[in-house]
Design a protein around this motif. Structure first.
Motif, PDB file in Angstrom:
ATOM      1  N   PHE A  12      19.663-104.472  16.213  1.00  0.00           N
ATOM      2  CA  PHE A  12      20.486-103.719  15.262  1.00  0.00           C
ATOM      3  C   PHE A  12      21.078-102.517  15.989  1.00  0.00           C
ATOM      4  N   VAL A  13      22.376-102.303  15.826  1.00  0.00           N
ATOM      5  CA  VAL A  13      23.053-101.176  16.469  1.00  0.00           C
ATOM      6  C   VAL A  13      23.675-100.285  15.400  1.00  0.00           C
ATOM      7  N   ASN A  14      23.140 -99.077  15.268  1.00  0.00           N
ATOM      8  CA  ASN A  14      23.709 -98.070  14.369  1.00  0.00           C
ATOM      9  C   ASN A  14      24.822 -97.333  15.118  1.00  0.00           C
ATOM     10  N   ASN A  15      26.054 -97.791  14.945  1.00  0.00           N
ATOM     11  CA  ASN A  15      27.184 -97.199  15.659  1.00  0.00           C
ATOM     12  C   ASN A  15      28.132 -96.430  14.757  1.00  0.00           C
ATOM     13  N   ALA A  16      28.195 -96.778  13.472  1.00  0.00           N
ATOM     14  CA  ALA A  16      29.156 -96.148  12.568  1.00  0.00           C
ATOM     15  C   ALA A  16      29.000 -94.630  12.563  1.00  0.00           C
ATOM     16  N   GLY A  17      30.113 -93.927  12.595  1.00  0.00           N
ATOM     17  CA  GLY A  17      30.051 -92.467  12.588  1.00  0.00           C
ATOM     18  C   GLY A  17      31.417 -91.861  12.392  1.00  0.00           C
ATOM     19  N   VAL A  18      31.423 -90.591  12.040  1.00  0.00           N
ATOM     20  CA  VAL A  18      32.673 -89.846  11.880  1.00  0.00           C
ATOM     21  C   VAL A  18      32.578 -88.553  12.687  1.00  0.00           C
ATOM     22  N   THR A  19      33.732 -88.072  13.109  1.00  0.00           N
ATOM     23  CA  THR A  19      33.818 -86.796  13.818  1.00  0.00           C
ATOM     24  C   THR A  19      34.656 -85.829  13.008  1.00  0.00           C
ATOM     25  N   ARG A  30      19.941-114.438  20.384  1.00  0.00           N
ATOM     26  CA  ARG A  30      19.594-113.245  19.598  1.00  0.00           C
ATOM     27  C   ARG A  30      20.607-113.065  18.456  1.00  0.00           C
ATOM     28  N   LYS A  31      20.131-112.544  17.356  1.00  0.00           N
ATOM     29  CA  LYS A  31      20.965-112.296  16.182  1.00  0.00           C
ATOM     30  C   LYS A  31      21.030-110.787  15.981  1.00  0.00           C
ATOM     31  N   ILE A  32      22.254-110.245  16.047  1.00  0.00           N
ATOM     32  CA  ILE A  32      22.437-108.788  16.123  1.00  0.00           C
ATOM     33  C   ILE A  32      23.475-108.322  15.114  1.00  0.00           C
ATOM     34  N   VAL A  33      23.205-107.184  14.495  1.00  0.00           N
ATOM     35  CA  VAL A  33      24.155-106.509  13.602  1.00  0.00           C
ATOM     36  C   VAL A  33      24.643-105.234  14.276  1.00  0.00           C
ATOM     37  N   VAL A  34      25.946-105.002  14.218  1.00  0.00           N
ATOM     38  CA  VAL A  34      26.555-103.789  14.765  1.00  0.00           C
ATOM     39  C   VAL A  34      27.360-103.118  13.665  1.00  0.00           C
ATOM     40  N   THR A  35      27.090-101.850  13.395  1.00  0.00           N
ATOM     41  CA  THR A  35      27.870-101.129  12.388  1.00  0.00           C
ATOM     42  C   THR A  35      29.052-100.415  13.056  1.00  0.00           C
ATOM     43  N   GLY A  36      30.075-100.124  12.251  1.00  0.00           N
ATOM     44  CA  GLY A  36      31.276 -99.506  12.811  1.00  0.00           C
ATOM     45  C   GLY A  36      31.904-100.391  13.866  1.00  0.00           C
ATOM     46  N   ILE A  47      34.042 -97.975  20.271  1.00  0.00           N
ATOM     47  CA  ILE A  47      32.785 -98.344  20.908  1.00  0.00           C
ATOM     48  C   ILE A  47      32.120 -99.514  20.179  1.00  0.00           C
ATOM     49  N   GLY A  48      32.188 -99.531  18.859  1.00  0.00           N
ATOM     50  CA  GLY A  48      31.571-100.617  18.103  1.00  0.00           C
ATOM     51  C   GLY A  48      32.140-101.969  18.481  1.00  0.00           C
ATOM     52  N   LEU A  49      33.465-102.046  18.599  1.00  0.00           N
ATOM     53  CA  LEU A  49      34.109-103.303  18.976  1.00  0.00           C
ATOM     54  C   LEU A  49      33.736-103.683  20.408  1.00  0.00           C
ATOM     55  N   GLY A  50      33.630-102.682  21.287  1.00  0.00           N
ATOM     56  CA  GLY A  50      33.195-102.943  22.654  1.00  0.00           C
ATOM     57  C   GLY A  50      31.784-103.502  22.704  1.00  0.00           C
ATOM     58  N   ILE A  51      30.914-102.987  21.844  1.00  0.00           N
ATOM     59  CA  ILE A  51      29.535-103.477  21.795  1.00  0.00           C
ATOM     60  C   ILE A  51      29.505-104.925  21.299  1.00  0.00           C
TER      61      ILE A  51
END
Length: 253
Positions: A80-87, A6-12, A17-21
């Motif tokens: 595709f994983v939309n992970n990028a975010g700010v708090t 599988r070919k996957i993109v992960v943001t953030g 959490i992004g690095l863990g994913i």
């Protein structure tokens, strides 16, 4: 939970959490490209055998172009994983429009752009794809000071539910993953104080704080064929943190 081929993109993807994913997707056999605004993440991802692209998800046009570039370079896009975010935590009556705009652009609009762009690519390629949007348990239960943040996370859950039909018609599943307290770099540093560690563990039914790899495993599940029956779901991954009322009420210290 096999992602072989599988070919996957992960943001953030450069931390938390992004690095863990990314780590768990690679362990499951996927080819991964990680997006991040922090160029220092390139070395971390290289160490995991993943590619890196310098991307600011708040720049909608550049973000969409980057997804197309990743698809071309990898020769396809299956997940595709939309992970990028700010708090941003600020008293509600003091929150500025600029802060609200930042939360909306990074946390909410980027999810819309990511899902649209990845969805079009998957549809055109005839791929049975999977999209995972990282929301938060703040979409269901939150604290004062997080009004703007929780609103964006609630919007992600609502968009995901609606997109399940829009994208499901093209054999593309989209689900939301809602983590609670997680051992990101900031939390690990804070937990060096025994009082903080005790407090953070007290949020969970089993007195534990989730690791980023545990959240990554949940994302791998949602990306894999093991979750084929799930579409439009919001999966709580907070160790029952949001299941009780009045636990560790932050208004009372």
């Amino acid at each position: 939970m096999n992602l072989q081929g599988r070919k996957i993109v992960v943001t953030g993807a450069s931390a938390g959490i992004g690095l863990g994913i990314v780590r768990q997707c690679r362990a499951a056999g996927a080819e991964v490209t990680g997006f991040d605004i922090n160029e220092a993440g390139a070395q971390k991802l290289a160490g995991l055998g993943a590619d890196f692209q310098l991307v600011d998800v708040s720049d909608a046009a550049a973000f969409a172009t980057s997804i197309a570039e990743a698809n071309a370079r990898m020769g396809g896009l299956d997940g595709f994983v939309n992970n990028a975010g700010v708090t941003i935590k600020v008293p509600f009556l003091e929150m500025s429009l600029a802060q609200m705009d930042m939360l909306w652009e990074v946390n909410q609009r980027s999810v819309l752009v990511g899902c649209q762009t990845a969805g079009r690519i998957m549809k055109d390629a005839g791929v049975r794809g999977a999209i995972v949007n990282i929301a938060s348990n703040h979409a269901r239960a939150t604290n004062p000071g997080h009004e703007g943040y929780s609103a964006t996370k609630g919007a992600i859950v609502s968009m995901t539910r609606a997109m399940a039909w829009s994208l499901g018609a093209h054999a593309i599943r989209v689900n939301a993953l809602c983590p609670g307290m997680t051992q990101t770099e900031i939390v690990i540093e804070a937990m060096k104080d025994p009082a903080n560690a005790e407090n953070f563990r007290g949020w969970a039914a089993d007195n534990e704080v989730s690791t980023v790899e545990e959240i990554g495993d949940a994302a791998v599940f949602l990306l894999s064929d093991a979750s084929m029956a799930l579409n439009g779901a919001d999966v709580l991954a907070d160790r029952a943190m949001s299941a009780l009322l009045g636990v560790n009420d932050t208004r009372r210290g």
